[in-house]
Design a protein around this motif. Structure first.
Motif, PDB file in Angstrom:
ATOM      1  N   PRO A  47      41.479  26.210   3.642  1.00 37.95           N
ATOM      2  CA  PRO A  47      40.093  26.693   3.591  1.00 37.95           C
ATOM      3  C   PRO A  47      39.103  25.803   4.339  1.00 37.95           C
ATOM      4  N   GLU A  48      39.290  24.493   4.248  1.00 34.22           N
ATOM      5  CA  GLU A  48      38.353  23.601   4.934  1.00 34.22           C
ATOM      6  C   GLU A  48      38.455  23.743   6.448  1.00 34.22           C
ATOM      7  N   GLN A  49      39.679  23.971   6.941  1.00 28.24           N
ATOM      8  CA  GLN A  49      39.852  24.189   8.379  1.00 28.24           C
ATOM      9  C   GLN A  49      39.156  25.468   8.820  1.00 28.24           C
ATOM     10  N   LEU A  50      39.261  26.491   7.986  1.00 32.58           N
ATOM     11  CA  LEU A  50      38.608  27.753   8.326  1.00 32.58           C
ATOM     12  C   LEU A  50      37.096  27.588   8.341  1.00 32.58           C
ATOM     13  N   LEU A  51      36.563  26.963   7.316  1.00 35.91           N
ATOM     14  CA  LEU A  51      35.108  26.793   7.246  1.00 35.91           C
ATOM     15  C   LEU A  51      34.596  26.000   8.442  1.00 35.91           C
ATOM     16  N   ALA A  52      35.367  24.995   8.865  1.00 33.09           N
ATOM     17  CA  ALA A  52      34.959  24.185  10.011  1.00 33.09           C
ATOM     18  C   ALA A  52      35.054  24.964  11.320  1.00 33.09           C
ATOM     19  N   SER A  53      35.926  25.984  11.355  1.00 34.88           N
ATOM     20  CA  SER A  53      36.120  26.765  12.577  1.00 34.88           C
ATOM     21  C   SER A  53      35.006  27.772  12.813  1.00 34.88           C
ATOM     22  N   LYS A  54      34.271  28.126  11.760  1.00 30.91           N
ATOM     23  CA  LYS A  54      33.122  29.022  11.854  1.00 30.91           C
ATOM     24  C   LYS A  54      33.409  30.313  12.625  1.00 30.91           C
ATOM     25  N   PRO A  55      34.342  31.128  12.138  1.00 31.66           N
ATOM     26  CA  PRO A  55      34.629  32.388  12.843  1.00 31.66           C
ATOM     27  C   PRO A  55      33.412  33.303  12.895  1.00 31.66           C
ATOM     28  N   GLU A  56      33.271  33.987  14.013  1.00 29.08           N
ATOM     29  CA  GLU A  56      32.170  34.934  14.201  1.00 29.08           C
ATOM     30  C   GLU A  56      32.552  36.347  13.756  1.00 29.08           C
ATOM     31  N   VAL A  57      33.857  36.606  13.658  1.00 28.09           N
ATOM     32  CA  VAL A  57      34.386  37.884  13.197  1.00 28.09           C
ATOM     33  C   VAL A  57      35.560  37.593  12.272  1.00 28.09           C
ATOM     34  N   ILE A  58      35.624  38.300  11.146  1.00 29.51           N
ATOM     35  CA  ILE A  58      36.744  38.146  10.215  1.00 29.51           C
ATOM     36  C   ILE A  58      37.329  39.524   9.923  1.00 29.51           C
ATOM     37  N   LEU A  59      38.645  39.615   9.989  1.00 27.68           N
ATOM     38  CA  LEU A  59      39.347  40.837   9.624  1.00 27.68           C
ATOM     39  C   LEU A  59      40.278  40.535   8.454  1.00 27.68           C
ATOM     40  N   MET A  60      40.135  41.324   7.388  1.00 27.47           N
ATOM     41  CA  MET A  60      41.016  41.219   6.233  1.00 27.47           C
ATOM     42  C   MET A  60      41.976  42.408   6.263  1.00 27.47           C
ATOM     43  N   ALA A  61      43.265  42.122   6.328  1.00 26.32           N
ATOM     44  CA  ALA A  61      44.273  43.170   6.430  1.00 26.32           C
ATOM     45  C   ALA A  61      44.848  43.492   5.055  1.00 26.32           C
ATOM     46  N   GLY A  62      45.213  44.764   4.860  1.00 28.08           N
ATOM     47  CA  GLY A  62      45.767  45.156   3.574  1.00 28.08           C
ATOM     48  C   GLY A  62      46.593  46.417   3.655  1.00 28.08           C
ATOM     49  N   TYR A  63      47.285  46.698   2.560  1.00 21.53           N
ATOM     50  CA  TYR A  63      48.093  47.911   2.391  1.00 21.53           C
ATOM     51  C   TYR A  63      47.478  48.776   1.289  1.00 21.53           C
ATOM     52  N   GLU A  64      48.096  49.964   1.080  1.00 19.83           N
ATOM     53  CA  GLU A  64      47.728  50.789  -0.076  1.00 19.83           C
ATOM     54  C   GLU A  64      48.219  50.137  -1.367  1.00 19.83           C
ATOM     55  N   PRO A 106      29.331  32.383  10.151  1.00 21.47           N
ATOM     56  CA  PRO A 106      28.598  33.348  10.982  1.00 21.47           C
ATOM     57  C   PRO A 106      29.058  34.789  10.773  1.00 21.47           C
ATOM     58  N   ALA A 107      30.363  35.003  10.594  1.00 24.54           N
ATOM     59  CA  ALA A 107      30.878  36.366  10.429  1.00 24.54           C
ATOM     60  C   ALA A 107      30.275  37.039   9.205  1.00 24.54           C
ATOM     61  N   VAL A 108      30.178  36.318   8.111  1.00 21.65           N
ATOM     62  CA  VAL A 108      29.643  36.889   6.876  1.00 21.65           C
ATOM     63  C   VAL A 108      28.128  37.033   6.979  1.00 21.65           C
ATOM     64  N   GLN A 109      27.464  36.046   7.530  1.00 26.78           N
ATOM     65  CA  GLN A 109      26.014  36.107   7.666  1.00 26.78           C
ATOM     66  C   GLN A 109      25.577  37.287   8.542  1.00 26.78           C
ATOM     67  N   GLN A 110      26.373  37.613   9.549  1.00 26.11           N
ATOM     68  CA  GLN A 110      26.017  38.687  10.477  1.00 26.11           C
ATOM     69  C   GLN A 110      26.650  40.033  10.101  1.00 26.11           C
ATOM     70  N   GLY A 111      27.343  40.092   8.973  1.00 20.78           N
ATOM     71  CA  GLY A 111      27.956  41.337   8.541  1.00 20.78           C
ATOM     72  C   GLY A 111      29.121  41.772   9.402  1.00 20.78           C
ATOM     73  N   ARG A 112      29.826  40.809   9.993  1.00 19.41           N
ATOM     74  CA  ARG A 112      30.960  41.136  10.862  1.00 19.41           C
ATOM     75  C   ARG A 112      32.283  40.833  10.140  1.00 19.41           C
ATOM     76  N   LEU A 113      32.393  41.397   8.956  1.00 20.14           N
ATOM     77  CA  LEU A 113      33.578  41.283   8.115  1.00 20.14           C
ATOM     78  C   LEU A 113      34.197  42.677   8.010  1.00 20.14           C
ATOM     79  N   TYR A 114      35.494  42.787   8.300  1.00 17.36           N
ATOM     80  CA  TYR A 114      36.124  44.096   8.434  1.00 17.36           C
ATOM     81  C   TYR A 114      37.441  44.163   7.661  1.00 17.36           C
ATOM     82  N   ALA A 115      37.767  45.369   7.208  1.00 18.25           N
ATOM     83  CA  ALA A 115      39.068  45.651   6.607  1.00 18.25           C
ATOM     84  C   ALA A 115      39.904  46.429   7.620  1.00 18.25           C
ATOM     85  N   VAL A 116      41.185  46.077   7.741  1.00 19.61           N
ATOM     86  CA  VAL A 116      42.087  46.758   8.671  1.00 19.61           C
ATOM     87  C   VAL A 116      43.418  47.026   7.977  1.00 19.61           C
TER      88      VAL A 116
END
Length: 373
Positions: free
Chosen positions: A249-266, A302-312
């Motif tokens: 988690p700390e590595q992710l927070l430091a990377s500051k992604p601008e877009v995040i995609l959360m993948a899932g199944y039914e 940035p991804a969460v602040q800008q609403g660029r969080l997606y489900a795929v």
């Protein structure tokens, strides 16, 4: 002899038929995605399928299910039960195809495979590698094995795998059309991004099967990682994850992604896990996304602040159907470059053109899109 024109025509016709039958029964050499030369009679009529059932059914077309004498279906049925039910409703014979077990949990049975007497075994590359010590038994029994690979998520291997499936099923023209359409979609994405000459946006992709409390798999060079490259993204997990695995988690927070995609199944085992797919409502997907957005520290990304969080939908990966997901990712990364692209239509059109079922549900959604529903 045979001076009568009709007698001569009949003789020529018989000779042509004999010649055709001889060619049809003569082994043909094909090359699989590992560069292996494999000799087999084409088209194969008794097939054991190790993985990629939708790609096989799409390429084989009508009657493709009838050729299956065995398959490893546990992963597909477990992760995508609603989709499997749709297929069984349209192709009831699929429910009768013997399940030969799964390579993942070491339950795949060589004995059961030999017992169904296939004239061809189709394996994913990772299955072939895992089963390598046992594969000489197929060779000893005279059963050819060909290898396909959609897991690598590269244009070259997607096309090669599709064309190989077309070759062994006698559907070469259908497979070529499918491969050409896929290439055209990927070329559109990569050419527009190259022409724009922009800094690749930072992107993070995670399989949300564990829910917000625990970080699950992200991807380095394979699967979603390879797809991120095609979509013009800078995969923040690449320096920390080789193929797949969790990112700290700390590595992710430091990377500051601008877009995040959360993948899932039914099919999910947690009430908070990322749930996407057949029969899943947009409201459910939005609620699950909001749970991930509330992870500790994510409000600063940035991804969460800008609403660029997606489900795929993870079920459309490892398949030539991933063109829709790559379009969706490219549109999330470069919204202004792909306003004319409709990824959901791409996904649904593939089924309409090549498969007997019509999935309905939520397969890709942004947190802002969900709020608008």
């Amino acid at each position: 002899m045979f001076r009568h024109p009709l007698a001569r025509l009949l003789l020529l016709g018989q000779l042509a038929l004999v010649s055709w039958m001889a060619q049809a029964n003569s082994p043909v050499e094909v090359e699989d995605v590992m560069g292996r030369k494999v000799s087999l009679n084409l088209p194969a009529s008794r097939i054991v399928l190790g993985f990629y059932p939708e790609d096989y059914l799409a390429v084989a077309g009508e009657g493709g299910a009838d050729r299956l004498v065995g398959m490893s279906r546990g992963w597909f049925v477990k992760s995508r039960p609603a989709i499997w039910s749709l297929y069984v409703a349209k192709e009831p014979q699929l429910a009768k195809v013997p399940d030969l077990g799964n390579v993942q949990d070491q339950s795949f049975s060589i004995e059961k495979t030999l017992a169904v007497k296939p004239d061809l075994v189709i394996l994913a590359k990772w299955q072939y590698e895992a089963l390598a010590p046992d594969l000489p038994r197929f060779e000893q029994a005279g059963i050819p094995v060909v290898v396909v690979d959609y897991n690598a998520q590269t244009l070259a291997l997607h096309m090669a795998s599709t064309l190989l499936l077309g070759k062994v099923t006698g559907q070469e023209a259908r497979a070529q059309k499918m491969a050409d359409e896929y290439k055209a979609k990927i070329d559109t994405i990569t050419s527009r991004i190259a022409a724009a000459k922009r800094q690749p946006p930072r992107v993070y992709i995670e399989l949300g099967d564990k829910g917000p409390a625990d970080y699950s798999y992200t991807y380095g060079k394979d699967m979603w990682g390879a797809m991120a490259l095609l979509a013009g993204g800078d995969n923040v997990a690449a320096p920390f994850v080789d193929r797949w695995g969790p990112m700290h988690p700390e590595q992710l927070l430091a990377s500051k992604p601008e877009v995040i995609l959360m993948a899932g199944y039914e099919s999910v085992s947690s009430a908070e896990a990322m749930q996407v797919g057949q029969d899943i409502s947009a409201q459910t997907v939005l609620r699950r996304l909001q749970g991930f957005a509330a992870r500790p520290g994510w409000s600063e990304l940035p991804a969460v602040q800008q609403g660029r969080l997606y489900a795929v939908y993870h079920g459309a990966t490892r398949s030539i159907m991933d063109a829709a997901l790559i379009e969706f990712m490219a549109k999330a990364l470069y919204p202004d470059l792909f306003q004319d692209i409709d990824p959901l239509a791409t996904y649904q059109d593939f089924y309409r053109h090549y498969l007997p079922i019509r999935p309905q549900g939520t397969f890709m959604l942004g947190i802002k899109q969900g709020e608008a529903n």
